[in-house]
Design a protein around this motif. Structure first.
Motif, PDB file in Angstrom:
ATOM      1  N   LEU C  52       0.841  -1.203   0.000  1.00  0.00           N
ATOM      2  CA  LEU C  52       0.000   0.000   0.000  1.00  0.00           C
ATOM      3  C   LEU C  52       0.878   1.257   0.000  1.00  0.00           C
ATOM      4  O   LEU C  52       0.590   2.229  -0.710  1.00  0.00           O
ATOM      5  N   PHE C  70       2.795   9.827   5.991  1.00  0.00           N
ATOM      6  CA  PHE C  70       1.907   9.003   6.801  1.00  0.00           C
ATOM      7  C   PHE C  70       0.711   8.545   5.976  1.00  0.00           C
ATOM      8  O   PHE C  70       0.152   9.304   5.194  1.00  0.00           O
ATOM      9  N   LEU C  71       0.325   7.278   6.195  1.00  0.00           N
ATOM     10  CA  LEU C  71      -0.867   6.724   5.542  1.00  0.00           C
ATOM     11  C   LEU C  71      -1.797   6.197   6.613  1.00  0.00           C
ATOM     12  O   LEU C  71      -1.329   5.593   7.585  1.00  0.00           O
ATOM     13  N   HIS C  72      -3.061   6.363   6.378  1.00  0.00           N
ATOM     14  CA  HIS C  72      -4.050   5.895   7.347  1.00  0.00           C
ATOM     15  C   HIS C  72      -5.206   5.268   6.577  1.00  0.00           C
ATOM     16  O   HIS C  72      -5.957   5.981   5.899  1.00  0.00           O
ATOM     17  N   LEU C  73      -5.317   3.964   6.659  1.00  0.00           N
ATOM     18  CA  LEU C  73      -6.436   3.256   6.044  1.00  0.00           C
ATOM     19  C   LEU C  73      -7.424   2.925   7.152  1.00  0.00           C
ATOM     20  O   LEU C  73      -7.115   2.147   8.057  1.00  0.00           O
ATOM     21  N   GLN C  74      -8.591   3.536   7.088  1.00  0.00           N
ATOM     22  CA  GLN C  74      -9.574   3.348   8.153  1.00  0.00           C
ATOM     23  C   GLN C  74     -10.661   2.376   7.707  1.00  0.00           C
ATOM     24  O   GLN C  74     -11.284   2.573   6.668  1.00  0.00           O
ATOM     25  N   GLY C  75     -10.844   1.335   8.470  1.00  0.00           N
ATOM     26  CA  GLY C  75     -11.934   0.393   8.219  1.00  0.00           C
ATOM     27  C   GLY C  75     -12.916   0.424   9.368  1.00  0.00           C
ATOM     28  O   GLY C  75     -12.668   1.062  10.396  1.00  0.00           O
ATOM     29  N   ASP C  76     -14.036  -0.300   9.197  1.00  0.00           N
ATOM     30  CA  ASP C  76     -15.043  -0.323  10.249  1.00  0.00           C
ATOM     31  C   ASP C  76     -14.512  -0.979  11.527  1.00  0.00           C
ATOM     32  O   ASP C  76     -14.919  -0.639  12.627  1.00  0.00           O
ATOM     33  N   ASP C  77     -13.608  -1.937  11.365  1.00  0.00           N
ATOM     34  CA  ASP C  77     -13.146  -2.701  12.527  1.00  0.00           C
ATOM     35  C   ASP C  77     -11.698  -2.420  12.913  1.00  0.00           C
ATOM     36  O   ASP C  77     -11.124  -3.168  13.721  1.00  0.00           O
ATOM     37  N   GLY C  78     -11.093  -1.430  12.341  1.00  0.00           N
ATOM     38  CA  GLY C  78      -9.712  -1.127  12.707  1.00  0.00           C
ATOM     39  C   GLY C  78      -9.037  -0.275  11.658  1.00  0.00           C
ATOM     40  O   GLY C  78      -9.681   0.185  10.704  1.00  0.00           O
ATOM     41  N   ALA C  79      -7.740  -0.070  11.848  1.00  0.00           N
ATOM     42  CA  ALA C  79      -7.012   0.821  10.932  1.00  0.00           C
ATOM     43  C   ALA C  79      -5.606   0.283  10.684  1.00  0.00           C
ATOM     44  O   ALA C  79      -4.991  -0.305  11.577  1.00  0.00           O
ATOM     45  N   LEU C  80      -5.153   0.489   9.467  1.00  0.00           N
ATOM     46  CA  LEU C  80      -3.765   0.199   9.107  1.00  0.00           C
ATOM     47  C   LEU C  80      -3.053   1.538   8.982  1.00  0.00           C
ATOM     48  O   LEU C  80      -3.539   2.444   8.290  1.00  0.00           O
ATOM     49  N   LEU C  93      -1.015  -1.904  13.124  1.00  0.00           N
ATOM     50  CA  LEU C  93      -2.417  -2.290  12.972  1.00  0.00           C
ATOM     51  C   LEU C  93      -3.132  -1.963  14.279  1.00  0.00           C
ATOM     52  O   LEU C  93      -2.686  -2.395  15.351  1.00  0.00           O
ATOM     53  N   ALA C  94      -4.185  -1.179  14.164  1.00  0.00           N
ATOM     54  CA  ALA C  94      -4.915  -0.760  15.368  1.00  0.00           C
ATOM     55  C   ALA C  94      -6.331  -1.314  15.314  1.00  0.00           C
ATOM     56  O   ALA C  94      -6.908  -1.468  14.232  1.00  0.00           O
ATOM     57  N   ARG C 104      -0.774   8.359  15.611  1.00  0.00           N
ATOM     58  CA  ARG C 104      -0.096   8.981  14.467  1.00  0.00           C
ATOM     59  C   ARG C 104       1.145   9.750  14.924  1.00  0.00           C
ATOM     60  O   ARG C 104       2.231   9.615  14.368  1.00  0.00           O
TER      61      ARG C 104
END
Lengths: 282, 154, 115
Positions: C52, C70-80, C93-94, C104
């Motif tokens: 990514l 910085f990159l932030h991929l936000q999903g419903d169940d967490g973030a990369l 992985l959060a 961050r």
């Protein structure tokens, strides 16, 4: 030097029909109070619709708001009223340069420089666009055939003026900070300009769809659930990528210096506009 | 994508899609091709299979000579392309995978999906009906030609 | 060097909701150092984060964004989250409901020490 806004506001309040609105609007603009500047400029234009300086002020504010197509029209109006208006030649020169129209840009910037030979910044701009100091040895060219205003303002490969076919019509950054592409990476609307003004819409479009696909895959493989957005902080610009519909990808960009939280808000607003547009055209 | 054994197709197809591999080849440790994706010529395929099996054999021999466990993975990184070569055990014996990939993916991703491929192949392999016989040198060319016909539809 | 990385990563995984943090080679997406919770495959996280980041670097280059920080991929169940450096990247992985702003900042600080 920025004039004292309080003093100018008082003068304007005391005499709304005076030309002090020009100084007040410019002072507000330079302080970054763009909305207030816009209000003052529009009030002034309402009183003085044929005043070239009023159109010049309005065009500068529109440029701050990235509404280049309307800014072009305003400077063009100023030049029709006053063919030797320095600010209008500078502004149109900038817009042509931004659109990659070097010949047109050079023509207007050289006229502006000839009208104000002491403006060193302008001289540097001419040399930059013209490829060096040798440009002053070249005779002043004849006016190149004018391009359509909106096309010059939007960029060489952009679609034209804000219209119903534009998903981001009326939105700030609709031509240079918002980009909507289909699943094949072909541009559907909006545009993207690099910080140096280059139109990079098509280059970015080709990669945008692939990047959102990668984001969706990462979310799936890492079991993050449905992905909401991917934000990317660059040194100059930050971008937020999301998918307004399963077949489209959207990129919203902002200066990195602006608060990071505004970016997703901006992107969400653009996604709503894109969805509404897609519903209309599909 | 072509395969001598049809049950290999689905796991290999998933691997190619996820890893973004440009070329993929599954073969036995003796160089018999089991399945391929992306190759356009029989000659290329034959050469690659022979060389791949040879590299695995020689690198394993090198490891044994210096007293290490045989290398399971060999990766070569080129400027434009890279390749990943690995052996693995299946219910049908030891196989070799050769994967060619470019800048659109990364070695780490190919490795991750390769592990998945190994699991998927183990799960997909049907039970063998008769014990496998050793491939004799005399059979090799005939079997290879039969495999190539299957792999290229000729 | 790896033990130095390990200390940095342990600092990140002590933050609430962080399921794993890794130092990853950007070129090939392989793990250089990792601190991950049980059940999380470090190799997969490294490869996905680096891939990514590779796409983002390419997009930033074409779009004139400047080098991505910085990159932030936000999903419903967490973030990369990825903080790419020159050769290495910090990947984390959060889980859900993690204060991303704090994480961050911590990642950007840590990434500076990666060089």
């Amino acid at each position: 030097m920025i004039e004292d806004i309080r003093t100018l506001s008082a003068q304007y309040a005391a005499d709304p029909a005076s030309l002090v609105f020009l100084r007040l609007g410019e002072a507000l603009r330079q302080r970054g109070q763009v909305d207030a500047a816009l209000k003052v400029a529009l009030q002034g234009l309402g009183r003085y619709p044929h005043l070239p300086d009023a159109h010049d002020l309005y065009a500068r504010i529109l440029t701050d708001r990235h509404d280049y197509a309307t800014a072009f029209d305003e400077w063009d109006t100023a030049l029709r009223h006053a063919p030797h208006h320095i600010g209008a030649h500078k502004g149109i020169g900038f817009l042509y340069y931004r659109a990659g129209e070097r010949e047109q840009a050079l023509y207007h910037l050289r006229i502006a420089a000839s009208l104000d030979p002491d403006d060193l910044g302008l001289r540097h701009a001419v040399e930059r666009v013209g490829g060096g100091a040798e440009i002053w040895d070249m005779p002043m060219p004849d006016a190149p055939p004018p391009r359509e205003a909106s096309a010059a303002a939007a960029g060489p490969s952009s679609a034209a003026v804000p219209n119903p076919a534009d998903p981001f019509a009326g939105m700030d950054g609709g031509h240079d900070r918002l980009l909507l592409v289909d699943a094949d990476g072909l541009r559907l609307g909006g545009g993207l300009a690099a910080p140096d003004g280059r139109n990079v819409s098509d280059e970015a479009a080709a990669l945008l769809a692939a990047t959102t696909r990668e984001a969706a895959r990462a979310a799936r493989l890492l079991e993050l659930g449905g992905w909401a957005h991917l934000t990317l902080e660059g040194e100059a610009l930050s971008a937020c990528l999301l998918m307004p519909s399963p077949e489209t990808s959207l990129l919203a960009a902002m200066d990195t210096a602006l608060p990071a939280g505004q970016l997703t808000y901006f992107a969400d607003r653009a996604a709503k506009a894109a969805r509404a547009w897609l519903e209309r055209v599909q | 994508m072509r395969a001598v054994e049809p049950w290999v197709v689905a796991p290999l197809r998933a691997f190619v899609a996820e890893s973004s591999a440009r070329l993929a080849l599954l073969m036995t440790s003796s160089g018999q091709v089991v399945a391929q994706h992306g190759f356009v010529g029989a000659l290329d395929l034959m050469s690659v299979a022979a060389l791949g099996a040879g590299i695995v054999a020689s690198s394993s021999e090198l490891a044994v000579t210096v007293g290490w466990e045989p290398f399971r993975v060999v990766a070569h990184q080129g400027k434009e392309q890279a390749h990943f070569l690995a052996w693995f055990d299946t219910p049908r014996g030891r196989w070799i995978a050769l994967v060619v990939f470019g800048s659109e993916t990364k070695l780490g991703l190919v490795r991750v999906f390769f592990e998945q491929l190994v699991e998927d192949l183990a799960a997909a392999a049907p039970p063998e009906e008769e014990p496998r016989r050793e491939v004799l040198a005399a059979d090799f060319e005939r079997e290879l030609n039969a495999s190539l016909r299957a792999l290229f539809g000729r | 060097m790896t033990s130095q990385f390990q200390a940095m990563l342990d600092g990140l995984t002590r933050l609430r909701g962080v399921r794993g943090a890794l130092v990853v080679s950007l070129e090939d997406g392989l793990v250089v150092a990792e601190s991950v919770m049980g059940g999380l495959k470090g190799g997969a996280l490294a490869a996905i984060g680096a891939t990514l980041a590779g796409r983002a670097v390419e997009l930033s280059g074409r779009g004139g964004f400047g080098r991505p920080r910085f990159l932030h991929l936000q999903g419903d169940d967490g973030a990369l989250l990825v903080a790419p450096g020159h050769d290495l990247a910090l990947v984390a992985l959060a889980g859900r409901d993690v204060p991303i702003g704090m994480l961050r900042l911590e990642m950007l600080r840590t990434a500076e020490r990666l060089g």
